[in-house]
Design a protein around this motif. Structure first.
Motif, PDB file in Angstrom:
ATOM      1  N   THR A 109       0.828  -1.212   0.000  1.00 44.40           N
ATOM      2  CA  THR A 109       0.000   0.000   0.000  1.00 44.40           C
ATOM      3  C   THR A 109       0.855   1.252   0.000  1.00 44.40           C
ATOM      4  O   THR A 109       0.493   2.259  -0.622  1.00 44.40           O
ATOM      5  N   LEU A 110       2.006   1.224   0.668  1.00 41.22           N
ATOM      6  CA  LEU A 110       2.892   2.385   0.644  1.00 41.22           C
ATOM      7  C   LEU A 110       3.461   2.600  -0.746  1.00 41.22           C
ATOM      8  O   LEU A 110       3.610   3.731  -1.206  1.00 41.22           O
ATOM      9  N   GLN A 127     -13.083   3.012  -0.621  1.00 40.31           N
ATOM     10  CA  GLN A 127     -12.989   1.559  -0.435  1.00 40.31           C
ATOM     11  C   GLN A 127     -11.670   1.068  -1.010  1.00 40.31           C
ATOM     12  O   GLN A 127     -11.328   1.356  -2.158  1.00 40.31           O
ATOM     13  N   LEU A 128     -10.928   0.318  -0.207  1.00 33.89           N
ATOM     14  CA  LEU A 128      -9.645  -0.253  -0.598  1.00 33.89           C
ATOM     15  C   LEU A 128      -9.770  -1.771  -0.566  1.00 33.89           C
ATOM     16  O   LEU A 128     -10.163  -2.347   0.450  1.00 33.89           O
ATOM     17  N   SER A 129      -9.442  -2.412  -1.692  1.00 35.70           N
ATOM     18  CA  SER A 129      -9.571  -3.873  -1.791  1.00 35.70           C
ATOM     19  C   SER A 129      -8.250  -4.484  -2.222  1.00 35.70           C
ATOM     20  O   SER A 129      -7.589  -3.976  -3.137  1.00 35.70           O
ATOM     21  N   ILE A 130      -7.878  -5.589  -1.563  1.00 39.18           N
ATOM     22  CA  ILE A 130      -6.670  -6.323  -1.908  1.00 39.18           C
ATOM     23  C   ILE A 130      -7.035  -7.785  -2.069  1.00 39.18           C
ATOM     24  O   ILE A 130      -7.637  -8.401  -1.180  1.00 39.18           O
ATOM     25  N   SER A 131      -6.698  -8.336  -3.238  1.00 43.28           N
ATOM     26  CA  SER A 131      -7.077  -9.705  -3.575  1.00 43.28           C
ATOM     27  C   SER A 131      -6.592 -10.700  -2.534  1.00 43.28           C
ATOM     28  O   SER A 131      -5.460 -10.616  -2.052  1.00 43.28           O
ATOM     29  N   ASN A 132      -7.485 -11.628  -2.164  1.00 44.01           N
ATOM     30  CA  ASN A 132      -7.185 -12.681  -1.192  1.00 44.01           C
ATOM     31  C   ASN A 132      -6.870 -12.153   0.204  1.00 44.01           C
ATOM     32  O   ASN A 132      -6.340 -12.886   1.033  1.00 44.01           O
ATOM     33  N   TYR A 133      -7.190 -10.903   0.437  1.00 41.95           N
ATOM     34  CA  TYR A 133      -6.935 -10.357   1.762  1.00 41.95           C
ATOM     35  C   TYR A 133      -8.175  -9.722   2.371  1.00 41.95           C
ATOM     36  O   TYR A 133      -8.518  -9.958   3.519  1.00 41.95           O
ATOM     37  N   ALA A 184     -11.105  -6.118   2.281  1.00 45.46           N
ATOM     38  CA  ALA A 184     -11.391  -4.748   1.900  1.00 45.46           C
ATOM     39  C   ALA A 184     -11.575  -3.898   3.145  1.00 45.46           C
ATOM     40  O   ALA A 184     -11.867  -4.399   4.227  1.00 45.46           O
ATOM     41  N   SER A 185     -11.374  -2.610   2.970  1.00 42.39           N
ATOM     42  CA  SER A 185     -11.566  -1.664   4.054  1.00 42.39           C
ATOM     43  C   SER A 185     -12.242  -0.421   3.491  1.00 42.39           C
ATOM     44  O   SER A 185     -12.070  -0.084   2.320  1.00 42.39           O
ATOM     45  N   THR A 186     -13.022   0.249   4.320  1.00 41.43           N
ATOM     46  CA  THR A 186     -13.713   1.452   3.886  1.00 41.43           C
ATOM     47  C   THR A 186     -13.336   2.634   4.789  1.00 41.43           C
ATOM     48  O   THR A 186     -12.817   2.464   5.889  1.00 41.43           O
ATOM     49  N   GLY A 187     -13.616   3.811   4.294  1.00 38.34           N
ATOM     50  CA  GLY A 187     -13.376   5.023   5.058  1.00 38.34           C
ATOM     51  C   GLY A 187     -14.239   6.152   4.538  1.00 38.34           C
ATOM     52  O   GLY A 187     -14.734   6.100   3.402  1.00 38.34           O
ATOM     53  N   PHE A 188     -14.459   7.157   5.366  1.00 38.07           N
ATOM     54  CA  PHE A 188     -15.265   8.312   4.984  1.00 38.07           C
ATOM     55  C   PHE A 188     -14.430   9.580   5.176  1.00 38.07           C
ATOM     56  O   PHE A 188     -13.588   9.659   6.071  1.00 38.07           O
ATOM     57  N   SER A 189     -14.695  10.583   4.339  1.00 35.83           N
ATOM     58  CA  SER A 189     -14.039  11.868   4.497  1.00 35.83           C
ATOM     59  C   SER A 189     -14.936  12.945   3.906  1.00 35.83           C
ATOM     60  O   SER A 189     -15.921  12.652   3.224  1.00 35.83           O
ATOM     61  N   PHE A 190     -14.583  14.204   4.169  1.00 36.21           N
ATOM     62  CA  PHE A 190     -15.274  15.299   3.500  1.00 36.21           C
ATOM     63  C   PHE A 190     -14.258  16.350   3.084  1.00 36.21           C
ATOM     64  O   PHE A 190     -13.151  16.447   3.627  1.00 36.21           O
ATOM     65  N   ASP A 191     -14.631  17.136   2.054  1.00 38.49           N
ATOM     66  CA  ASP A 191     -13.775  18.184   1.511  1.00 38.49           C
ATOM     67  C   ASP A 191     -14.577  19.484   1.459  1.00 38.49           C
ATOM     68  O   ASP A 191     -15.798  19.471   1.278  1.00 38.49           O
ATOM     69  N   LEU A 192     -13.888  20.588   1.582  1.00 38.86           N
ATOM     70  CA  LEU A 192     -14.544  21.895   1.581  1.00 38.86           C
ATOM     71  C   LEU A 192     -13.783  22.829   0.657  1.00 38.86           C
ATOM     72  O   LEU A 192     -12.547  22.880   0.691  1.00 38.86           O
ATOM     73  N   GLY A 193     -14.515  23.580  -0.199  1.00 40.45           N
ATOM     74  CA  GLY A 193     -13.849  24.482  -1.129  1.00 40.45           C
ATOM     75  C   GLY A 193     -14.642  25.745  -1.385  1.00 40.45           C
ATOM     76  O   GLY A 193     -15.852  25.806  -1.157  1.00 40.45           O
ATOM     77  N   THR A 194     -13.946  26.755  -1.887  1.00 39.01           N
ATOM     78  CA  THR A 194     -14.580  28.029  -2.204  1.00 39.01           C
ATOM     79  C   THR A 194     -13.882  28.665  -3.396  1.00 39.01           C
ATOM     80  O   THR A 194     -12.685  28.436  -3.627  1.00 39.01           O
ATOM     81  N   ILE A 195     -14.627  29.446  -4.159  1.00 40.22           N
ATOM     82  CA  ILE A 195     -14.071  30.215  -5.275  1.00 40.22           C
ATOM     83  C   ILE A 195     -14.639  31.633  -5.219  1.00 40.22           C
ATOM     84  O   ILE A 195     -15.845  31.824  -5.033  1.00 40.22           O
ATOM     85  N   TYR A 196     -13.738  32.607  -5.379  1.00 36.26           N
ATOM     86  CA  TYR A 196     -14.147  34.010  -5.385  1.00 36.26           C
ATOM     87  C   TYR A 196     -13.701  34.645  -6.697  1.00 36.26           C
ATOM     88  O   TYR A 196     -12.535  34.544  -7.085  1.00 36.26           O
ATOM     89  N   THR A 197     -14.630  35.268  -7.388  1.00 42.60           N
ATOM     90  CA  THR A 197     -14.333  35.958  -8.638  1.00 42.60           C
ATOM     91  C   THR A 197     -13.984  37.408  -8.319  1.00 42.60           C
ATOM     92  O   THR A 197     -14.855  38.199  -7.948  1.00 42.60           O
ATOM     93  N   SER A 238      -9.716  -0.234   8.910  1.00 36.05           N
ATOM     94  CA  SER A 238      -9.058  -1.492   9.251  1.00 36.05           C
ATOM     95  C   SER A 238      -7.632  -1.218   9.721  1.00 36.05           C
ATOM     96  O   SER A 238      -6.848  -0.586   9.014  1.00 36.05           O
ATOM     97  N   SER A 239      -7.288  -1.697  10.905  1.00 37.62           N
ATOM     98  CA  SER A 239      -5.951  -1.467  11.445  1.00 37.62           C
ATOM     99  C   SER A 239      -4.884  -2.289  10.730  1.00 37.62           C
ATOM    100  O   SER A 239      -3.689  -2.013  10.851  1.00 37.62           O
ATOM    101  N   THR A 240      -5.290  -3.287   9.955  1.00 38.30           N
ATOM    102  CA  THR A 240      -4.320  -4.135   9.257  1.00 38.30           C
ATOM    103  C   THR A 240      -3.916  -3.567   7.907  1.00 38.30           C
ATOM    104  O   THR A 240      -2.990  -4.079   7.282  1.00 38.30           O
ATOM    105  N   ILE A 241      -4.629  -2.539   7.424  1.00 35.52           N
ATOM    106  CA  ILE A 241      -4.288  -1.929   6.146  1.00 35.52           C
ATOM    107  C   ILE A 241      -3.626  -0.583   6.420  1.00 35.52           C
ATOM    108  O   ILE A 241      -4.268   0.353   6.885  1.00 35.52           O
ATOM    109  N   ALA A 242      -2.324  -0.512   6.141  1.00 35.36           N
ATOM    110  CA  ALA A 242      -1.566   0.694   6.471  1.00 35.36           C
ATOM    111  C   ALA A 242      -1.681   1.711   5.340  1.00 35.36           C
ATOM    112  O   ALA A 242      -0.769   1.885   4.535  1.00 35.36           O
ATOM    113  N   ASN A 243      -2.819   2.369   5.248  1.00 37.72           N
ATOM    114  CA  ASN A 243      -3.030   3.362   4.212  1.00 37.72           C
ATOM    115  C   ASN A 243      -3.936   4.459   4.755  1.00 37.72           C
ATOM    116  O   ASN A 243      -4.959   4.180   5.381  1.00 37.72           O
TER     117      ASN A 243
END
Length: 268
Positions: free
Chosen positions: A10-11, A127-133, A135-148, A169-174
Motif C-alpha cells: 500500500t505504501l 474503499q480499498l480492496s486487496i485480492s485474497n486479503y 477490503a476496508s472502507t473510510g469516509f471523508s469530506f472536503d470543503l472548497g470556495t471560489i471568489y471571482t 481497518s488497522s491491518t491496512i496501512a493506508n
C-alpha cells in the motif's frame, strides 16, 4: 499476506501512483492539475466550489492508462446538476489492478451566494480492496470556495479530509490524504487562460503548479502545465462540438513515465 507485506504494497501504491485516485479530469490535469481555481465538470473531484460554474446538467467520463504497467489504469465518472443557485455533483473514481484497487465515490453540494462567491462541500466514501486479503472502507469530506475578483481573475481554495480520517481497518496501512490547495486563474484574453496553484499534503513538500489553456478557435483548446513536487509535465488537447467535448491529457512523471488520459463530456 502478512501485515508487513501489505504495508509495503500500500505504501508503494500511495507513493508511486496513489495520486491517480485524485484524477481530476483531462482538462484540469493537462493544465498542471490546477483544480483550485479552474472550474470544470471535474470540479466534483477537485474544488467542490467550482461545480457552481456549470450552467446545465453535464455528465463526463474519463479513462487513463499507466504505460509502465499493462494492468494499472484509472476510470472516472462525473455528473453535475444545477438547481437555481444550488448545485449537486456526483463523482466516481477507481484505480488499481487485479490484486489492488481503490474506489472513491463523492457527493458534492455547491452554493452560489452571489455572482462572485461560491462554496462547495463534498462527502466521500473510500474503499480499498486487496485480492485474497479483504477490503476496508473510510469516509471523508472536503470543503472548497471560489471568489471571482473581476472578469479576469478567479481565486480558489479547497481542503481535502481536514479531519484526517483513515481507513477503518488497522491491518491496512493506508491513510486518506489531507491536502490544502490554493490557486488563482487569469483570463488573459478570450483565447488564453493561465492558472497557478500551491498544493500541500501533510508530511510532504509543497507542490507549485502552473498551467495554460490556449484556444485559437472555439473548436480547439491546446493545454500545457508543470508541477514541481514531484516534477511532472502535462500536455493536452480539447475538442468541442456543440454540447459534446472530447478532452485528452498526457502526464509525464520523471519515474513512472507517460500516462495518457481521455475524457468525454456532454451538456444537456
Amino acid at each position: 499476506m502478512s501485515k508487513f507485506s501489505l504495508s509495503v504494497l500500500t505504501l508503494w501504491i500511495s507513493g508511486a501512483v496513489g495520486y491517480a485516485q485524485f484524477s481530476i479530469g483531462p482538462k484540469i490535469t493537462s493544465m498542471g492539475s490546477n483544480g483550485a481555481s479552474v472550474r470544470d465538470v471535474w470540479s466534483t473531484v477537485a474544488n467542490p466550489g467550482g461545480i457552481t460554474a456549470i450552467k446545465s446538467a453535464t455528465v463526463a467520463i474519463n479513462y487513463s492508462k499507466f504505460l509502465f504497467n499493462s494492468e494499472l489504469s484509472t476510470q472516472g465518472a462525473s455528473l453535475i446538476i444545477p438547481f437555481a443557485k444550488t448545485f449537486v455533483g456526483l463523482s466516481f473514481l477507481r484505480y488499481g489492478f487485479t490484486e489492488y484497487n481503490e474506489i472513491k465515490t463523492g457527493v458534492a453540494i455547491g452554493k452560489k451566494f452571489s455572482e462572485y462567491f461560491s462554496i462547495g462541500l463534498r462527502t466521500n466514501l473510500h474503499q480499498l480492496s486487496i485480492s485474497n486479503y479483504g477490503a476496508s472502507t473510510g469516509f471523508s469530506f472536503d470543503l472548497g470556495t471560489i471568489y471571482t475578483l473581476n472578469e479576469q481573475i478567479d481565486i480558489g481554495a479547497y481542503i481535502t479530509n481536514p479531519t484526517r480520517q483513515n481507513f477503518n481497518s488497522s491491518t491496512i496501512a493506508n491513510n486518506i490524504a489531507t491536502t490544502i490547495n490554493i490557486g488563482a486563474s487569469y483570463l488573459a484574453s478570450d483565447k488564453v487562460l493561465i492558472a497557478a496553484s500551491l498544493s500541500k499534503e501533510l508530511q510532504a513538500k509543497p507542490d507549485i503548479r502552473l498551467g495554460i489553456d490556449y484556444s485559437p478557435i472555439n473548436l480547439l483548446s491546446l493545454r500545457g502545465g508543470i508541477s514541481c513536487q514531484p516534477f511532472k509535465q502535462f500536455f493536452g488537447i480539447g475538442l468541442s462540438y456543440q454540447k459534446l467535448v472530447l478532452d485528452t491529457a498526457i502526464e509525464n512523471h520523471y519515474q513512472i513515465g507517460c500516462t495518457p488520459q481521455i475524457g468525454l463530456s456532454y451538456a444537456f
